[in-house]
Design a protein around this motif. Sequence first.
Motif, PDB file in Angstrom:
ATOM      1  N   GLU A  34       0.828  -1.204   0.000  1.00 39.94           N
ATOM      2  CA  GLU A  34       0.000   0.000   0.000  1.00 39.94           C
ATOM      3  C   GLU A  34       0.859   1.250   0.000  1.00 39.94           C
ATOM      4  OE1 GLU A  34      -0.436  -2.687   1.819  1.00 39.94           O
ATOM      5  OE2 GLU A  34      -2.560  -3.031   2.312  1.00 39.94           O
ATOM      6  N   VAL A  35       1.921   1.245   0.818  1.00 40.06           N
ATOM      7  CA  VAL A  35       2.803   2.417   0.889  1.00 40.06           C
ATOM      8  C   VAL A  35       3.519   2.633  -0.445  1.00 40.06           C
ATOM      9  CG1 VAL A  35       4.870   3.377   1.980  1.00 40.06           C
ATOM     10  CG2 VAL A  35       3.109   2.280   3.385  1.00 40.06           C
ATOM     11  N   PHE A  36       4.026   1.561  -1.056  1.00 38.29           N
ATOM     12  CA  PHE A  36       4.747   1.707  -2.320  1.00 38.29           C
ATOM     13  C   PHE A  36       3.810   2.125  -3.454  1.00 38.29           C
ATOM     14  CE2 PHE A  36       8.195   0.150   0.007  1.00 38.29           C
ATOM     15  CZ  PHE A  36       9.343   0.085  -0.756  1.00 38.29           C
ATOM     16  N   LYS A  37       2.566   1.711  -3.403  1.00 45.60           N
ATOM     17  CA  LYS A  37       1.588   2.205  -4.381  1.00 45.60           C
ATOM     18  C   LYS A  37       1.364   3.700  -4.203  1.00 45.60           C
ATOM     19  CE  LYS A  37      -1.096  -2.030  -5.154  1.00 45.60           C
ATOM     20  NZ  LYS A  37      -2.420  -2.702  -4.959  1.00 45.60           N
ATOM     21  N   GLU A  38       1.270   4.137  -2.955  1.00 42.14           N
ATOM     22  CA  GLU A  38       1.095   5.558  -2.683  1.00 42.14           C
ATOM     23  C   GLU A  38       2.319   6.361  -3.130  1.00 42.14           C
ATOM     24  OE1 GLU A  38      -1.442   7.519  -1.187  1.00 42.14           O
ATOM     25  OE2 GLU A  38      -2.622   5.773  -1.784  1.00 42.14           O
ATOM     26  N   MET A  39       3.503   5.812  -2.893  1.00 43.54           N
ATOM     27  CA  MET A  39       4.726   6.476  -3.346  1.00 43.54           C
ATOM     28  C   MET A  39       4.688   6.695  -4.854  1.00 43.54           C
ATOM     29  SD  MET A  39       7.390   4.262  -1.015  1.00 43.54           S
ATOM     30  CE  MET A  39       8.777   4.521  -2.148  1.00 43.54           C
ATOM     31  N   CYS A  40       4.276   5.664  -5.580  1.00 46.45           N
ATOM     32  CA  CYS A  40       4.196   5.773  -7.031  1.00 46.45           C
ATOM     33  C   CYS A  40       3.179   6.829  -7.436  1.00 46.45           C
ATOM     34  CB  CYS A  40       3.829   4.417  -7.638  1.00 46.45           C
ATOM     35  SG  CYS A  40       3.908   4.351  -9.440  1.00 46.45           S
ATOM     36  N   GLN A  41       2.088   6.898  -6.706  1.00 49.29           N
ATOM     37  CA  GLN A  41       1.027   7.848  -7.035  1.00 49.29           C
ATOM     38  C   GLN A  41       1.500   9.290  -6.903  1.00 49.29           C
ATOM     39  OE1 GLN A  41      -1.769   6.471  -8.066  1.00 49.29           O
ATOM     40  NE2 GLN A  41      -3.107   8.233  -8.303  1.00 49.29           N
ATOM     41  N   VAL A  42       2.281   9.580  -5.883  1.00 52.81           N
ATOM     42  CA  VAL A  42       2.683  10.970  -5.646  1.00 52.81           C
ATOM     43  C   VAL A  42       3.999  11.331  -6.330  1.00 52.81           C
ATOM     44  CG1 VAL A  42       1.444  11.009  -3.456  1.00 52.81           C
ATOM     45  CG2 VAL A  42       3.900  10.521  -3.462  1.00 52.81           C
ATOM     46  N   LEU A  43       4.725  10.344  -6.872  1.00 55.83           N
ATOM     47  CA  LEU A  43       5.919  10.642  -7.664  1.00 55.83           C
ATOM     48  C   LEU A  43       5.525  11.209  -9.025  1.00 55.83           C
ATOM     49  CD1 LEU A  43       8.390   7.630  -7.228  1.00 55.83           C
ATOM     50  CD2 LEU A  43       8.901  10.040  -6.735  1.00 55.83           C
ATOM     51  N   LYS A  44       6.339  12.111  -9.535  1.00 55.34           N
ATOM     52  CA  LYS A  44       6.177  12.574 -10.907  1.00 55.34           C
ATOM     53  C   LYS A  44       6.624  11.459 -11.857  1.00 55.34           C
ATOM     54  CE  LYS A  44       7.279  17.358  -9.607  1.00 55.34           C
ATOM     55  NZ  LYS A  44       8.233  18.492  -9.782  1.00 55.34           N
TER      56      LYS A  44
END
Length: 309
Positions: free
Chosen positions: A226-236
């Motif tokens: 879940e955290v790594f999905k969120e990281m991907c979401q907020v990365l450009k």
Amino acid sequence: MANLYRLTLQQRHRLPPVSTGVSSGYSTCLSCVSGVSKKSDCRRFKASRRLVVGLGAAFCSQFMTMAGTLGANSLIASARQRGAVEQVLKDVQWPEQFPFKEEYFQRFDESPDSLFYETPRFVTHIDDPAIAALTKYYSEVFPPSNTPGVSILDLCSSWVSHFPPGYKQDRIVGMGMNEEELKCNPVLTEYVVQDLNLNPKLPFEDNSFDVITNVVSVDYLTKPIEVFKEMCQVLKPGGLAIVSFSNRCFWTKAISIWTSTGDADHVMIVGAYFHYAGGYEPPQAVDISPNPGRSDPMYVVYSRKASTA
């Protein structure tokens, strides 16, 4: 498993510019506090680790075999040799399904993380050579200081981020568990207090950050996908995620799959997080250990957000 976590503050705080560094007089944590202080506690700790039967040295070999990676046994045996760990994520044929079970993410201490991190710990959790190696690595891969429009997110941040001396950007956000520590971090322009094990949702707009860092903390995440999905979401698109770790941790708060395995396994585990979260380029590993066998080891697993994600 019952959710025992306590809601923590999630209010974002803007920090004034800081022109001076934090005093270097704080003690350095070389072995890291385990929280096990009595013989009876040690026995309970050992018993709790039996929850993850079949892990340890055999885990990575089995997983790599399942993933189609050649030479897994010899690779693990030579994990301390320079360059061996970097081969762990080469040409991996990942299983179709995420291979880790729910119990692999249990901890010896399942009390609320907000209680554990309630008291500030103004210590570093890797030794000085490892810190220097990480800072040097950052200096090589970060956007130049004061680049217009660059934003950085430091996940699981504390009173120090190990960024290069004098490094600045208009926006450097720290997200951590202790407000007093975050207030003292001189590189941050703002911070968020949030327990990612309770709430893995990152309170930022999509495509906000050029770089995300996480230092010696990935082993505490109980909801890593879940955290790594969120990281991907907020990365450009094309943004860089850098996850660094050693073999030091608060053992009672680290997940069972981490405390039951070794360095090469940890590289594979973090690589799996990137792969199964989706939206990233194939993860890569770098061994930046400054003095193998003489100081703390230091590894980096990194990936970029796919431009089409």
